[in-house]
Design a protein around this motif. Structure first.
Motif, short mmCIF file in Angstrom:
data_model
loop_
_atom_site.label_atom_id
_atom_site.label_comp_id
_atom_site.label_asym_id
_atom_site.label_seq_id
_atom_site.Cartn_x
_atom_site.Cartn_y
_atom_site.Cartn_z
N THR A 131 -22.44 29.98 2.19
CA THR A 131 -20.99 29.53 2.36
C THR A 131 -21.04 27.92 2.60
O THR A 131 -19.87 27.29 2.63
N ALA A 153 -12.47 29.93 9.42
CA ALA A 153 -13.71 30.43 9.37
C ALA A 153 -14.71 29.71 10.24
O ALA A 153 -14.84 29.93 11.38
N VAL A 193 -11.23 24.92 12.45
CA VAL A 193 -12.70 24.78 13.05
C VAL A 193 -13.00 23.51 12.04
O VAL A 193 -12.42 23.19 10.96
P1 NAP Z 1 -17.15 40.03 8.40
O1 NAP Z 1 -16.31 41.41 8.75
O2 NAP Z 1 -18.72 39.98 8.46
O3 NAP Z 1 -16.42 39.50 7.04
C1 NAP Z 1 -17.08 38.61 6.40
C2 NAP Z 1 -16.77 38.51 5.08
O4 NAP Z 1 -17.28 37.59 4.32
C3 NAP Z 1 -17.50 39.69 4.38
O5 NAP Z 1 -16.43 40.63 3.47
C4 NAP Z 1 -18.63 39.17 3.24
O6 NAP Z 1 -18.54 39.82 2.21
C5 NAP Z 1 -17.87 37.74 2.87
N1 NAP Z 1 -18.73 36.87 2.64
C6 NAP Z 1 -20.03 36.78 3.08
N2 NAP Z 1 -20.83 35.77 2.03
C7 NAP Z 1 -19.73 35.17 1.51
C8 NAP Z 1 -19.52 34.21 0.42
N3 NAP Z 1 -20.80 33.52 0.03
N4 NAP Z 1 -18.53 33.89 -0.24
C9 NAP Z 1 -17.17 34.46 0.22
N5 NAP Z 1 -17.19 35.56 1.32
C10 NAP Z 1 -18.68 35.76 1.61
O7 NAP Z 1 -16.67 38.85 9.67
P2 NAP Z 1 -15.42 38.73 10.24
O8 NAP Z 1 -15.38 39.42 11.45
O9 NAP Z 1 -14.24 39.29 9.23
O10 NAP Z 1 -15.35 37.17 10.58
C11 NAP Z 1 -15.47 36.24 9.61
C12 NAP Z 1 -15.80 35.05 10.23
O11 NAP Z 1 -14.62 34.35 10.77
C13 NAP Z 1 -16.86 34.83 11.25
O12 NAP Z 1 -18.25 34.64 10.71
C14 NAP Z 1 -16.59 33.56 11.99
O13 NAP Z 1 -17.21 32.55 11.58
C15 NAP Z 1 -15.04 33.62 11.61
N6 NAP Z 1 -14.31 33.70 12.99
C16 NAP Z 1 -13.42 32.56 13.41
C17 NAP Z 1 -12.69 32.50 14.52
C18 NAP Z 1 -12.10 31.32 14.91
O14 NAP Z 1 -11.84 31.38 16.35
N7 NAP Z 1 -11.55 30.41 13.88
C19 NAP Z 1 -12.88 33.72 15.24
C20 NAP Z 1 -13.65 34.78 14.62
C21 NAP Z 1 -14.37 34.52 13.56
P3 NAP Z 1 -19.79 41.02 1.97
O15 NAP Z 1 -19.15 42.05 3.13
O16 NAP Z 1 -19.70 41.52 0.95
O17 NAP Z 1 -21.12 40.45 2.75
#
Ligand code: NAP
Length: 309
Positions: A204, A226, A252
């Motif tokens: 990504t 993200a 971010v």
């Molecule tokens: P998650 O459940 O692991 O979801 C991430 C999703 O992204 C999954 O559906 C995954 O698909 C997909 N993904 C993986 N590689 C990708 C790619 N190359 N292109 C597009 N999509 C892709 O994680 P989450 O709990 O939802 O959290 C997501 C992210 O949010 C975290 O990793 C973190 O960096 C960010 N975050 C930010 C904050 C903030 O304060 N702003 C707070 C919390 C989290 P697959 O399931 O098919 O692998």
């Protein structure tokens, strides 16, 4: 029960989180992650997801068996070394979805209805001289989500009542009632508002580049909750400065806590200082899940939320 002198806390935790940690057990603290490791037989590290954990630090502690990060993203952990050394890692997924999604929805409305600018318009007395320029309605629009994971799915559920069509992309199709678009460029082309909710990874890194921003187009908005690395910031700055997209809401950045100052002078942005999970309730829940993982480890129970590695 967490044995004394067994956990090394690396880096600073905000007061509320530190108080919760101290209520549960007493870690040894190393505030500067780049300082030498204190002497001790530590078996676990407790760290926040926004603190970069140096591989060199972990290497100095041969007794290390677990790294517990407080946050969902584990891009600041030396995963390659942890795997090689057989050290497990845990994170705190799920418990922050509500706070992150609430912020994302708030950012969306602030961005498309230009709420900060409209307040400034009123406060500065401009209202008496004319009307605030018209903005954008959400209803009827297509909202794209890149990364339909835990946060992406919770966000989609919150968006449903707003009369929008939800589309998404990612490595795999999910069992969700929204249209899957395999190609990121096609997702951007169709989206009026595009949320980024994928993890930071080599796949990504700068995925939102000039080509994808051009596909998003001049009437569409980008919202990044993200990680900064998911966006090519130079490409985004160009797109915003030259109105190649309508605007961006960013929680971010690449260089936190000192984001590129070029963002600050733009009128078509909404900027927040990485506050997705920054509510008292959420930070306590995250801290407790992190400490629950430590307890599970020391009680030889299965880890609650292990990072896949
Ligand atoms: P998650 O459940 O692991 O979801 C991430 C999703 O992204 C999954 O559906 C995954 O698909 C997909 N993904 C993986 N590689 C990708 C790619 N190359 N292109 C597009 N999509 C892709 O994680 P989450 O709990 O939802 O959290 C997501 C992210 O949010 C975290 O990793 C973190 O960096 C960010 N975050 C930010 C904050 C903030 O304060 N702003 C707070 C919390 C989290 P697959 O399931 O098919 O692998």
């Amino acid at each position: 029960m967490i044995p004394v002198n067994s956990v090394l806390q690396v880096g600073y935790f905000p007061d509320l989180m530190q108080a919760e940690i101290n209520r549960r057990f007493s870690p040894t603290c190393l505030l500067d992650p780049n300082a030498p490791a204190p002497v001790g037989n530590f078996q676990a590290i407790l760290v926040r997801s926004n603190t970069k954990l140096p591989e060199a630090l972990v290497k100095q502690i041969p007794s290390m068996r677990l790294v517990t990060t407080c946050g969902v993203g584990y891009d600041n952990l030396p995963l390659g070394y942890l795997k090689e050394a057989g050290i497990k890692a845990t994170n705190t997924p799920g418990v922050l979805n509500d706070a992150v999604c609430e912020l994302a929805i708030g950012m969306m409305f602030s961005l498309i209805r230009r709420l900060p600018q409209s307040q400034e318009f009123l406060k500065s007395g401009e209202w008496s001289k004319g009307l605030f320029p018209l903005t954008t309605t959400l209803a009827g629009k297509k909202v794209g989500i890149l990364g339909m994971g835990r946060i992406g799915q919770d966000l989609a559920k919150r968006l449903e009542p707003f009369k929008v069509e939800i589309i998404y992309s990612g490595p795999s199709k999910k069992p969700v009632p929204y249209r899957f678009i395999a190609n990121v460029k096609d997702l951007a082309k169709e989206s009026d508002i595009l949320f980024l909710a994928c993890p930071a990874s080599s796949a990504t890194d700068k995925i939102m580049n000039t080509e994808i921003l051009e596909a998003l187009g001049p009437s569409s908005f980008l919202i990044n909750i993200a990680r900064g690395s998911v966006v090519d910031e130079q490409a985004l700055l160009y797109a915003l400065q030259h109105k190649r997209i309508a605007g961006a809401a960013l929680d971010v950045f690449d260089n936190e806590p000192n984001p590129n100052p070029a963002f600050l002078s733009l009128d078509n942005v909404l900027l927040t200082p990485h506050i997705g999970s920054a509510t008292s309730e959420t930070r306590i829940a995250m801290t407790n899940l992190a400490v629950d993982n430590l307890e599970a480890f020391f009680n030889q129970q299965p880890l609650l939320t292990e990072v896949p590695n």
